[in-house]
Design an enzyme around this catalytic site. Structure first.
Site, PDB file in Angstrom:
ATOM      1  N   GLU A 153      28.876 -17.914  -5.872  1.00  0.00           N
ATOM      2  CA  GLU A 153      28.724 -19.362  -5.847  1.00  0.00           C
ATOM      3  C   GLU A 153      29.753 -20.014  -4.923  1.00  0.00           C
ATOM      4  O   GLU A 153      29.453 -20.979  -4.208  1.00  0.00           O
ATOM      5  CB  GLU A 153      28.818 -19.926  -7.257  1.00  0.00           C
ATOM      6  CG  GLU A 153      27.638 -19.503  -8.132  1.00  0.00           C
ATOM      7  CD  GLU A 153      27.559 -20.280  -9.427  1.00  0.00           C
ATOM      8  OE1 GLU A 153      27.819 -21.505  -9.401  1.00  0.00           O
ATOM      9  OE2 GLU A 153      27.235 -19.675 -10.462  1.00  0.00           O
ATOM     10  N   SER A 157      26.462   1.351 -11.161  1.00  0.00           N
ATOM     11  CA  SER A 157      26.383   2.388 -12.186  1.00  0.00           C
ATOM     12  C   SER A 157      24.939   2.835 -12.295  1.00  0.00           C
ATOM     13  O   SER A 157      24.018   2.037 -12.117  1.00  0.00           O
ATOM     14  CB  SER A 157      26.857   1.865 -13.551  1.00  0.00           C
ATOM     15  OG  SER A 157      28.214   1.479 -13.514  1.00  0.00           O
ATOM     16  N   ASP A 169      23.693 -13.310 -14.890  1.00  0.00           N
ATOM     17  CA  ASP A 169      24.334 -14.543 -14.449  1.00  0.00           C
ATOM     18  C   ASP A 169      24.911 -15.250 -15.671  1.00  0.00           C
ATOM     19  O   ASP A 169      24.236 -16.018 -16.348  1.00  0.00           O
ATOM     20  CB  ASP A 169      23.326 -15.441 -13.742  1.00  0.00           C
ATOM     21  CG  ASP A 169      23.998 -16.614 -13.038  1.00  0.00           C
ATOM     22  OD1 ASP A 169      25.163 -16.909 -13.365  1.00  0.00           O
ATOM     23  OD2 ASP A 169      23.368 -17.235 -12.162  1.00  0.00           O
TER      24      ASP A 169
END
Length: 819
Positions: free
Chosen positions: A189, A262, A334
């Site tokens: 952001e 991962s 998010d």
């Protein structure tokens, strides 16, 4: 005579040097733990048996869960106390009192994020039985500290500092830090805000694709208007690259840092050769010395688990019990939003809807500094979140105070941490779960970390549960900074956790998570606005599909795969433009013929094409976006280590608003940009060390390596003694066997598989795994890096179950109650 004096002087100096080296070696060796014998420890209710197998992996057996965790604290501290101490200091913002003023920016950052306070909130929310278990672990750590007085790890002697007593909240602070490293939206952001002020929000939006074929959400109209009318010169032009440097400091101290990568995949009994489920997991974290994980087996009445623990945190985070195995990957959810706050003329309030205002709250923190006076810092906040300006402004040259830039508008960070975390309870319940459903329910106590909890049961069933809590936003998507002065954009609470995605026993018999988009675009809850690249997950799926039935060896082989689908995308995109590039620059096309046409995308150690394609990607970033972004290009490139990036989307679709070079009067076509990038990559290739033969370009193993830094890495003389590596590695950011580097720093690998696990619920004795280095944190221990070559070769060793295999015991330690 002079010659004789000189000879005697040199001899004495040599003897002093030998004595000094021998003294350092003796000090280091005497701090190593016992692996055999008896130790009396006050605080135990009954004797505890610790049997050490290969690689000094302990199997700990106790008569009660209290004594078991006491013993775990003692045993892990005996190998990793220094690492544990640094981790709690990092999380609580207390590194400057150990390393001096250069660590003040890190301390100020984490005092602002307030992980220490978060840990205390979590402790207060736990049930008394769980608090007692955390206390038992802390008592075990403190028993080691008391027993090791006078023979502490060598690092403490060099730092001239002793460890403070361990507290239950220290374990929770480490857990809070690890959860925080799996939140990634802040950097994205801030980068958007910077780029939007340079090229406008509409064009900047194109640089933030959500996933393949999924563009970013529309920028909120109030933000577009704000940036057009008032943004320039009012919003703090926070440098995201400076944020990168700040957040990279823990990695230079040998501690985990932000960076998602991962893999975990599950195979049910429907697809396995034995009819039992299989689990593969390799969490990717920053390379460090010591290893991030610690292997062990824990058993007590009604309790039996084996796997990998985080030093400083009780129980097993990744591993298995008698009934099921579990692994973890990052969701890339998010869970963070940046709000822009407009400040009133008095500087003490921020605007709200309807002409109202809200006072800015301030709390004060005092940070101790080695060799100096404590530094008192103000930490500001609003109802929208924590003010970032004070920690992200430019350094003034004073005592690293990172002041506000003096701009009127504030940037604040809101995180989904409204409720105290119950992560310890989650791990305890997970260790005790007997069914997939119970394990999935346990995972929902992990409130502050959004993870893919991957589960494989001994009856052949598999499941996936997303953990963590998501924000319930008002207006807006949260993809880009939100206008804080409009109340409609404020968060409305948290999404009920029963809305978290989950899946049990798919008909395909396979579940895969690799930080990729794991849900459909129309899922009723917005989980993420920026997933990671899908290439690793796609490659795993392709390899699994190629095997009619799967065995544990197949899972391990796939973990070592180094074929990059992104590299293949680069190859295919340039080959699709063959006529145009040939016509534009025949010499550039010759490079394609030499390095790319017949290459399969394998990022293996001996490949020269792998070196060229890495250089070509970096050159494409510059050729495609450099003219518009200028000095802000590195900020965009840094996001590629986290998010699916615009270059990947352009390679897939060939569509971009950035093909034209805006610094020239002509309108460039894609072939011209490709030709420039090919030439630039060739020029950079020529600057690298030559290959095995004169004039031959280097292979990947010659230029790409990974180092495992220790906290003392930068110290003169002794720094190299404590750190491990560098060692050559294959792979890339998008291969299953990952080796993640920044696109602007290609050859310094930052993130690697921090461990590998292949779990076999049908027969736990066949479960295999490995760490990056080894179990011990002691600099001269034979178990400090004895797993490194197995890790590089993607070989695992048997994880203990019911103790080491017969004949494989290296020692037996009895911990007995005593004074």
């Amino acid at each position: 005579m002079l010659r004789l004096v000189l000879r005697w002087t040199l001899s004495i100096l040599l003897l002093l040097l030998i004595a000094g080296v021998a003294g350092v070696y003796w000090l280091g060796k005497r701090a190593e733990p016992l692996y055999d014998g008896t130790v009396a420890l006050p605080g135990l209710a009954a004797p505890v048996r610790v049997v050490y197998g290969p690689h000094a992996v302990p199997s700990i057996a106790a008569d009660s869960l209290h004594d078991l965790l006491f013993a775990q604290g003692y045993v892990v501290a005996s190998e990793r106390l220094w690492q544990m101490d640094l981790m709690r200091r990092l999380a609580s913002g207390r590194l400057a009192e150990l390393f001096g003023p250069k660590l003040l920016p890190v301390d100020r950052f984490f005092r602002t994020i307030a992980l220490g306070a978060e840990a205390r909130r979590s402790l207060a929310a736990l049930e008394p039985d769980d608090v007692a278990l955390l206390r038992a672990y802390a008592d075990g750590v403190n028993a080691y500290i008391a027993r090791s007085a006078g023979r502490l790890p060598l690092e403490y002697l060099i730092a001239r500092l002793g460890p403070e007593p361990w507290r239950p909240e220290d374990s929770l602070a480490i857990g809070a830090y690890m959860a925080w490293t799996q939140s990634f939206n802040l950097r994205g952001e801030l980068t958007f805000l910077r780029l939007a002020q340079r090229i406008g929000p509409t064009l900047a939006r194109e640089l933030f694709p959500v996933d393949e074929g999924l563009p970013a959400p529309l920028v909120e109209p109030e933000l577009v208007s704000y940036l057009a009318q008032r943004g320039a010169g009012r919003v703090a032009r926070v440098d995201p690259a400076r944020l990168d440097r700040l957040l990279a400091l823990p990695g230079r101290l040998g501690m985990p840092m932000q960076g998602p990568a991962s893999n975990a995949w599950l195979v049910s009994g429907l697809r396995s050769a034995t009819g039992g489920a299989l689990l593969a997991n390799d969490p990717h974290l920053a390379a460090s010395t010591p290893s991030i994980w610690y292997e062990l087996e824990l058993s007590a009445p009604q309790f039996h688990v084996a796997g990998a623990a985080l030093p400083g945190v009780p129980l097993i985070l990744i591993g298995h019990n008698a009934d099921l195995a579990w692994g973890i990957t990052s969701v890339i959810a998010d869970t963070q939003d940046v709000f822009i706050e407009q400040v009133t003329d008095d500087g003490a309030h921020v605007l709200r809807s309807g002409g109202e205002s809200e006072p800015i709250a301030t709390r004060w923190e005092s940070i101790a500094v080695k060799g100096g006076q404590p530094v008192r810092v103000a930490i500001r906040s609003t109802s929208r979140g924590l003010v970032l300006n004070d920690i992200l402004g430019e350094v003034t040259g004073s005592l690293m105070d990172l002041p506000d830039a003096g701009l009127e508008d504030l940037l604040v960070l809101r995180q989904a941490h409204d409720q105290p975390d119950l992560g310890f309870r989650a791990v305890r319940r997970l260790c005790q779960a007997r069914t997939l459903e119970a394990a999935m329910a346990a995972g929902l106590d992990m409130r502050h970390v959004s993870a893919n909890l991957m589960l494989a049961h001994r009856d052949g069933g598999i499941a996936w549960q997303m953990t963590g809590q998501l924000p319930q936003r008002g207006k807006g998507t949260g993809a880009f900074p939100l206008p804080g002065w409009i109340d409609a954009y404020a968060w409305q609470g948290l999404v009920p956790q029963e809305m978290n995605p989950a899946y049990v026993d798919p008909v395909t018999g396979i579940l895969i998570t690799a930080n990729n988009r794991s849900i459909a675009p129309d899922y009723p809850v917005r989980v993420s606005n920026a997933w990671s690249s899908p290439h690793r997950a796609q490659r795993i799926a392709a390899l699994l599909a190629g095997e009619p039935v799967l065995e544990a060896d197949d899972m391990a082989r796939i973990q070592g795969d180094r074929v990059s689908l992104r590299a293949r995308a680069v190859r295919d995109a340039v080959l699709a433009l063959e006529p145009e590039i040939r016509a534009e620059d025949a010499g550039a096309w010759e490079l394609v013929e030499t390095y790319l046409r017949d290459w399969d995308g394998a990022m293996i150690a001996e490949s020269r094409s792998a070196v060229f394609v890495e250089l070509l990607e970096s050159a494409l970033f510059q050729a495609l976006y450099g003219d518009e972004l200028g000095e802000d290009l590195p900020a965009l490139m840094s996001l590629a280590i986290v998010h699916y990036d615009p270059l990947a989307e352009t390679l897939r679709s060939s569509v971009s608003s950035f093909w034209d070079d805006v610094t020239t009067p002509e309108t460039e076509a894609p072939a011209e940009i490709w030709a420039r990038a090919l030439r630039a990559a060739s020029a950079r290739l020529a600057e690298l060390p030559p290959g095995a033969e004169a004039g031959e370009p280097p292979a990947l193993a010659l230029v790409r390596s990974v180092a495992f830094p220790h906290a003392f890495d930068g110290l003169p003389l002794v720094g190299g003694l404590f750190s491990a590596g560098p060692v050559a590695v294959g792979g890339s950011a998008d291969t299953i066997d990952v080796a993640k580097a920044l696109p602007q720093d290609l050859w310094r690998v930052l993130f690697v598989p921090s461990m590998r696990l292949v779990a076999t619920p049908g027969d736990w004795s066949q479960t295999r795994g490995s760490l990056t280095l080894g179990q011990s944190g002691h600099v001269f221990s034979p178990y400090r890096d004895d797993q490194l070559e197995d890790w590089r070769a993607v070989r695992g060793h048997a994880w203990p179950w019911k103790g080491p295999a017969e004949g494989a015991t290296i020692g037996e330690l009895l911990l007995s109650p005593g004074n």
